[in-house]
Every structure is written in C-alpha cells, then in structure tokens.
Design a protein around this motif. Structure first.
Motif, PDB file in Angstrom:
ATOM      1  N   SER A 162       0.847  -1.195   0.000  1.00 43.66           N
ATOM      2  CA  SER A 162       0.000   0.000   0.000  1.00 43.66           C
ATOM      3  C   SER A 162       0.879   1.240   0.000  1.00 43.66           C
ATOM      4  CB  SER A 162      -0.908   0.030   1.234  1.00 43.66           C
ATOM      5  OG  SER A 162      -1.858  -1.006   1.190  1.00 43.66           O
ATOM      6  N   HIS A 163       0.452   2.266  -0.698  1.00 42.39           N
ATOM      7  CA  HIS A 163       1.197   3.527  -0.687  1.00 42.39           C
ATOM      8  C   HIS A 163       0.970   4.286   0.619  1.00 42.39           C
ATOM      9  CE1 HIS A 163       1.449   3.717  -5.389  1.00 42.39           C
ATOM     10  NE2 HIS A 163       1.899   2.592  -4.873  1.00 42.39           N
ATOM     11  N   SER A 164      -0.238   4.149   1.193  1.00 40.83           N
ATOM     12  CA  SER A 164      -0.509   4.704   2.520  1.00 40.83           C
ATOM     13  C   SER A 164      -0.880   3.555   3.445  1.00 40.83           C
ATOM     14  CB  SER A 164      -1.626   5.745   2.492  1.00 40.83           C
ATOM     15  OG  SER A 164      -1.942   6.144   3.824  1.00 40.83           O
ATOM     16  N   SER A 165       0.131   2.903   3.997  1.00 40.34           N
ATOM     17  CA  SER A 165      -0.148   1.853   4.979  1.00 40.34           C
ATOM     18  C   SER A 165      -0.833   2.446   6.201  1.00 40.34           C
ATOM     19  CB  SER A 165       1.155   1.163   5.388  1.00 40.34           C
ATOM     20  OG  SER A 165       1.796   0.620   4.247  1.00 40.34           O
ATOM     21  N   ARG A 166      -0.531   3.716   6.490  1.00 39.23           N
ATOM     22  CA  ARG A 166      -1.190   4.378   7.622  1.00 39.23           C
ATOM     23  C   ARG A 166      -2.698   4.338   7.483  1.00 39.23           C
ATOM     24  NH1 ARG A 166      -3.285   9.488   7.360  1.00 39.23           N
ATOM     25  NH2 ARG A 166      -4.058  10.288   9.351  1.00 39.23           N
ATOM     26  N   TRP A 167      -3.233   4.768   6.347  1.00 39.33           N
ATOM     27  CA  TRP A 167      -4.683   4.851   6.229  1.00 39.33           C
ATOM     28  C   TRP A 167      -5.309   3.467   6.061  1.00 39.33           C
ATOM     29  CZ3 TRP A 167      -7.203   8.519   8.243  1.00 39.33           C
ATOM     30  CH2 TRP A 167      -8.567   8.686   7.986  1.00 39.33           C
ATOM     31  N   GLN A 168      -4.512   2.468   5.714  1.00 37.16           N
ATOM     32  CA  GLN A 168      -5.008   1.102   5.664  1.00 37.16           C
ATOM     33  C   GLN A 168      -5.216   0.540   7.063  1.00 37.16           C
ATOM     34  OE1 GLN A 168      -6.317   0.120   2.890  1.00 37.16           O
ATOM     35  NE2 GLN A 168      -4.888  -1.253   1.905  1.00 37.16           N
ATOM     36  N   VAL A 169      -4.327   0.906   7.997  1.00 38.71           N
ATOM     37  CA  VAL A 169      -4.409   0.302   9.332  1.00 38.71           C
ATOM     38  C   VAL A 169      -5.087   1.211  10.355  1.00 38.71           C
ATOM     39  CG1 VAL A 169      -2.321  -1.035   8.900  1.00 38.71           C
ATOM     40  CG2 VAL A 169      -2.123   1.133  10.130  1.00 38.71           C
ATOM     41  N   PHE A 170      -5.116   2.509  10.111  1.00 37.87           N
ATOM     42  CA  PHE A 170      -5.626   3.434  11.122  1.00 37.87           C
ATOM     43  C   PHE A 170      -7.100   3.147  11.400  1.00 37.87           C
ATOM     44  CE2 PHE A 170      -7.075   7.403  13.000  1.00 37.87           C
ATOM     45  CZ  PHE A 170      -6.031   7.688  13.870  1.00 37.87           C
ATOM     46  N   PRO A 171      -7.481   3.053  12.669  1.00 29.96           N
ATOM     47  CA  PRO A 171      -8.860   2.657  13.017  1.00 29.96           C
ATOM     48  C   PRO A 171      -9.844   3.815  12.874  1.00 29.96           C
ATOM     49  CG  PRO A 171      -7.587   2.999  15.021  1.00 29.96           C
ATOM     50  CD  PRO A 171      -6.625   3.180  13.877  1.00 29.96           C
ATOM     51  N   LYS A 172     -10.488   3.906  11.719  1.00 35.01           N
ATOM     52  CA  LYS A 172     -11.497   4.940  11.538  1.00 35.01           C
ATOM     53  C   LYS A 172     -12.625   4.723  12.560  1.00 35.01           C
ATOM     54  CE  LYS A 172     -10.032   3.925   7.787  1.00 35.01           C
ATOM     55  NZ  LYS A 172      -8.713   3.387   7.356  1.00 35.01           N
ATOM     56  N   LEU A 205     -13.505  11.296  17.191  1.00 33.00           N
ATOM     57  CA  LEU A 205     -14.092  11.159  15.853  1.00 33.00           C
ATOM     58  C   LEU A 205     -12.931  11.107  14.879  1.00 33.00           C
ATOM     59  CD1 LEU A 205     -16.225  11.143  13.667  1.00 33.00           C
ATOM     60  CD2 LEU A 205     -16.578  13.601  14.023  1.00 33.00           C
ATOM     61  N   TRP A 206     -12.531   9.894  14.511  1.00 34.44           N
ATOM     62  CA  TRP A 206     -11.340   9.688  13.697  1.00 34.44           C
ATOM     63  C   TRP A 206     -11.764   9.359  12.262  1.00 34.44           C
ATOM     64  CZ3 TRP A 206      -8.421   6.006  17.583  1.00 34.44           C
ATOM     65  CH2 TRP A 206      -8.039   6.752  18.705  1.00 34.44           C
ATOM     66  N   ALA A 207     -12.250  10.350  11.578  1.00 36.15           N
ATOM     67  CA  ALA A 207     -12.659  10.197  10.184  1.00 36.15           C
ATOM     68  C   ALA A 207     -11.721  11.018   9.312  1.00 36.15           C
ATOM     69  CB  ALA A 207     -14.102  10.653  10.012  1.00 36.15           C
ATOM     70  N   SER A 208     -11.888  10.901   8.015  1.00 35.73           N
ATOM     71  CA  SER A 208     -11.013  11.621   7.087  1.00 35.73           C
ATOM     72  C   SER A 208     -11.177  13.130   7.210  1.00 35.73           C
ATOM     73  CB  SER A 208     -11.287  11.177   5.651  1.00 35.73           C
ATOM     74  OG  SER A 208     -12.652  11.409   5.320  1.00 35.73           O
ATOM     75  N   VAL A 223     -12.797  23.499   9.484  1.00 34.13           N
ATOM     76  CA  VAL A 223     -12.938  22.156   8.937  1.00 34.13           C
ATOM     77  C   VAL A 223     -11.545  21.548   8.960  1.00 34.13           C
ATOM     78  CG1 VAL A 223     -12.714  22.994   6.546  1.00 34.13           C
ATOM     79  CG2 VAL A 223     -13.712  20.748   6.994  1.00 34.13           C
ATOM     80  N   GLU A 224     -11.455  20.308   9.410  1.00 36.26           N
ATOM     81  CA  GLU A 224     -10.166  19.646   9.602  1.00 36.26           C
ATOM     82  C   GLU A 224     -10.056  18.442   8.675  1.00 36.26           C
ATOM     83  OE1 GLU A 224      -7.661  17.284  13.132  1.00 36.26           O
ATOM     84  OE2 GLU A 224      -9.682  18.042  13.507  1.00 36.26           O
ATOM     85  N   LEU A 225      -9.095  18.469   7.765  1.00 35.01           N
ATOM     86  CA  LEU A 225      -8.803  17.334   6.900  1.00 35.01           C
ATOM     87  C   LEU A 225      -7.745  16.475   7.582  1.00 35.01           C
ATOM     88  CD1 LEU A 225      -9.292  16.051   4.036  1.00 35.01           C
ATOM     89  CD2 LEU A 225      -7.244  17.284   3.312  1.00 35.01           C
ATOM     90  N   ARG A 226      -8.111  15.235   7.912  1.00 38.58           N
ATOM     91  CA  ARG A 226      -7.265  14.366   8.725  1.00 38.58           C
ATOM     92  C   ARG A 226      -6.649  13.202   7.938  1.00 38.58           C
ATOM     93  NH1 ARG A 226      -8.044  14.151  14.058  1.00 38.58           N
ATOM     94  NH2 ARG A 226      -7.992  11.867  14.039  1.00 38.58           N
ATOM     95  N   ILE A 227      -6.969  13.072   6.681  1.00 41.69           N
ATOM     96  CA  ILE A 227      -6.613  11.865   5.948  1.00 41.69           C
ATOM     97  C   ILE A 227      -5.159  11.847   5.471  1.00 41.69           C
ATOM     98  CG2 ILE A 227      -7.213  12.645   3.609  1.00 41.69           C
ATOM     99  CD1 ILE A 227      -8.573   9.912   3.203  1.00 41.69           C
TER     100      ILE A 227
END
Length: 378
Positions: A162-172, A205-208, A223-227
């Motif tokens: 994955s190019h973003s392993s972080r967003w693959q594993v991060f618990p949304k 609230l751990w969303a994108s 507005v906060e962009l977290r992705i």
C-alpha cells in the motif's frame, strides 16, 4: 480574502538509522508548543491560524528547527519522515502518559494501529453552514489529498503493498460517519455516539474529515482534513493546502454546485463511495481508480487532480497565491513520496536504505529552507 489555515503536524523522533525512539514526554516538558501523543515515539506541534502562505511556511519550519536543536542536545536524535513505523517497532506500544485513562483505552482497543504520523490541515470558514458544506466536499474528495500525500509504503522494514499503509491500518472511528446535513444533525449524531460508547469523548471522531472548534460539537470554526499522510516538505504541504483552499473558495462562490448532497447520489451512496475511494487511494495513491462523486463514473486519481488543478488556477491567480499551487505539477510528474521510495526499491535499494536516505534529505531540505525563507533558529 484568503481563508485562515493551520496545521497539526505529527512526527516520529529517532536516529539517522531509522530507529524510532520515544522522546515526546521529555520534549513536551521542555519545549512549549509541543503536544504528546498516546505513544511517546511521535510528537505533535500546532501552527497558529494564518492567512498568508509566506507566513505559513515559517510557522511549519521554525518549530521543527527548535525541536531538532533540542533533540541534538539529548543525543544522536533526529526527525523521521513518513507515516508508519517504517523499519520496526510496530509490535509494541510505548506510553507517553501511563496515568492517562483515555490513553489506556486507546492502547487496549487499538494497539499500534494508532501509532502513525500525519498532517492535519485546518481551514477556517466564515459561518457554520459553510463549515458543513466544506466538510461534505472535502469528505468526498479526501482520497485525492491522500493520493497526493501518501508516504507510508513501509512497515517494520517491509514493503506493505500500500502507498498509505497508515490509512489502511488506522482505526477509523466510529466505523460509519454520515455526511452531516447541518449543525443540528452533527450535534445529535455526536450525542448518540457518546451515549452508545462508540466514541469516548468529542475528540474521538477519527474520520477523514471533521468539523473542529474550541467547544465541539457546539462552537465550531474550522474544517479539519485528517486523511493526509505526513508530508515532510513544507512547500508541498502548502501546495496541497492551496488546492484545498481553491476548492473551498469555489464552494463559497457556488455552494449549490459543489455540495455533494445536491448531486445525484444519495447520502448512503456517497458514504459507500467515500469508503471505496479512501481504500483505493490508500493502496495505489495517484494510480488509483476512484469514483467521481459528481458523475458516478470511474477515473484515475491523477487525472482527476489534474482537472481540479486547472480549475484551481482560475480561482487562485486573482487571489495571489498561484505560485504556491505550482509544486503539485512537479509532484504529479515525479510521484508522491511513497511512489518515489518504491521506485528506489524496484531499482535495488532496501527499504532501510531508502528510508535512511530520506531522513538525511529531510534534514538538509529543512535547513536550506530556513536559511533562504525564514530566520534560522539556533
């Protein structure tokens, strides 16, 4: 008028060999302006809300210079790029604040899935209705910003696929988050989640994308962009931010045209689209095939971004920050950080060799920018 912008920057501390070393408890006791994360191996700093891009770049660089100076006083320590524990350490948690009950919950529930580094981009909007429109637009286009920022193709010394392993594993969290219709919908939903226990507090609230402000969920101004993965290059951070600001200025000018809830897809269909696109962007970033929220058709992320850039130029040029958008053209030609690192692996380098070189390049880049763009610290 330009919008206000600020950043929350999470970075790992460690050695030039890529070993991640937990120092955030010491850092936060000594340096004002730094905040500890649940795991002591990364630390966060927050920039003040500013409008001018020329001011933002120094707000990003100068805290890092202070931090690097302090790290050198402790030993052979430095700052590490990327958004995952690239060369090792994902098998254990290192608490920064053992007495914190919320950190107890995080470690017990998520483990090292949350031990990632990233950059959160906050943008101020003029009124509450604009904040929720911006949340909806950024939510459906968040995968494009992930595609630009992807910097975590390694984990524990291995290429993950994955190019973003972080967003693959991060618990949304929570697992399903709606596109909020308005402020009342957001408040009601938040109260329901807190009552159900799917969220432990208003920050959980751990969303994108999420609304932000001094008293959530009631008093909101950002507005906060977290992705986004961590983008080490401050100039590229500002380029991504310039594209976001262009989209939001366009939204303020034509709110009906760019509100996803005014399009042909239902809210449920939009939620499914967002999940699909986020996962696709995490895997393949700029090469990912995404679904366009306006047409429902498939398109490659890079081509979509190129179209948005063309539209953005028209908006940013009269505002005077077109030059800060320009580096995205270079990124699209050369690839994001994850793609460049993987290209080096394909040419015969090991993940360790690639990552160690990136550590040196980040330090050199920051020093050069400080000398040319800001007053050097120390």
């Amino acid at each position: 008028m330009l919008l206000t912008k600020g950043f929350e920057v999470e970075m790992y501390t460690g050695t030039a060999t890529g070993e991640v070393v937990g120092l955030s408890d010491l850092i936060c006791q000594t340096l004002p302006g730094f905040v500890r994360e649940p795991d002591r191996r990364n630390v966060e700093y927050i920039t003040p809300p500013l409008r001018r891009y020329e001011d933002l770049i120094c707000a990003l660089l100068q805290p890092r210079a202070r931090l690097r100076q302090y790290l050198r006083s402790l030993g052979p320590y430095t700052l590490l790029p990327g958004s995952t524990l690239a060369l090792g350490g994902a098998d254990h948690f290192e608490r920064s604040d053992p007495g914190n009950p919320y950190h107890d919950y995080i470690e017990r529930t998520y483990g090292t899935q949350v031990v990632t580094a990233s950059i959160h981009i906050n943008v101020g909007l003029p009124d509450i209705e604009s904040i929720f429109r911006a949340c909806r637009l950024l939510r459906v286009e968040a995968p494009l910003y992930l595609a630009l920022s992807a910097s975590s193709p390694f984990l524990d010394g291995q290429v993950t696929g994955s190019h973003s392993s972080r967003w693959q594993v991060f618990p949304k969290t929570p697992a399903q988050v709606p596109l909020f219709r308005d402020h009342a919908h957001y408040i009601t939903w938040m109260q329901e989640q807190l009552a159900l226990g799917t969220m432990q507090n208003v920050r959980h609230l751990w969303a994108s994308v999420r609304p932000n402000g001094p008293e959530r969920p009631y008093h909101l101004n950002w507005v906060e962009l977290r992705i986004c993965d961590l983008v080490g290059d401050p100039v590229m951070i500002l380029a991504i931010t310039a594209l976001i600001e262009a989209r939001l200025l366009h939204l303020l000018a034509e709110p009906e045209a760019l509100d996803p809830l005014r399009g042909s897809l239902t809210p449920t269909e939009l939620e499914i689209l967002c999940h699909h696109n986020e996962q696709a962007a995490a895997r393949q970033s700029l090469s990912a095939t995404l679904i366009d929220w306006q047409t429902g058709r498939e398109r490659v992320a890079q081509e979509w971004i190129e179209q948005l850039l063309t539209e953005a130029w028209r908006i940013v040029q009269p505002q005077g920050f077109g030059c800060f958008l320009a580096p995205l053209q270079t990124l699209l030609k050369q690839g994001n950080e994850a793609q460049r690192w993987l290209q080096q692996v394909n040419q015969g380098s090991s993940p360790a060799q690639v990552y160690q070189q990136a550590i040196q390049e980040l330090a050199s880049q920051e020093q050069a920018m400080l000398e040319t763009l800001c007053q050097a610290v120390g």
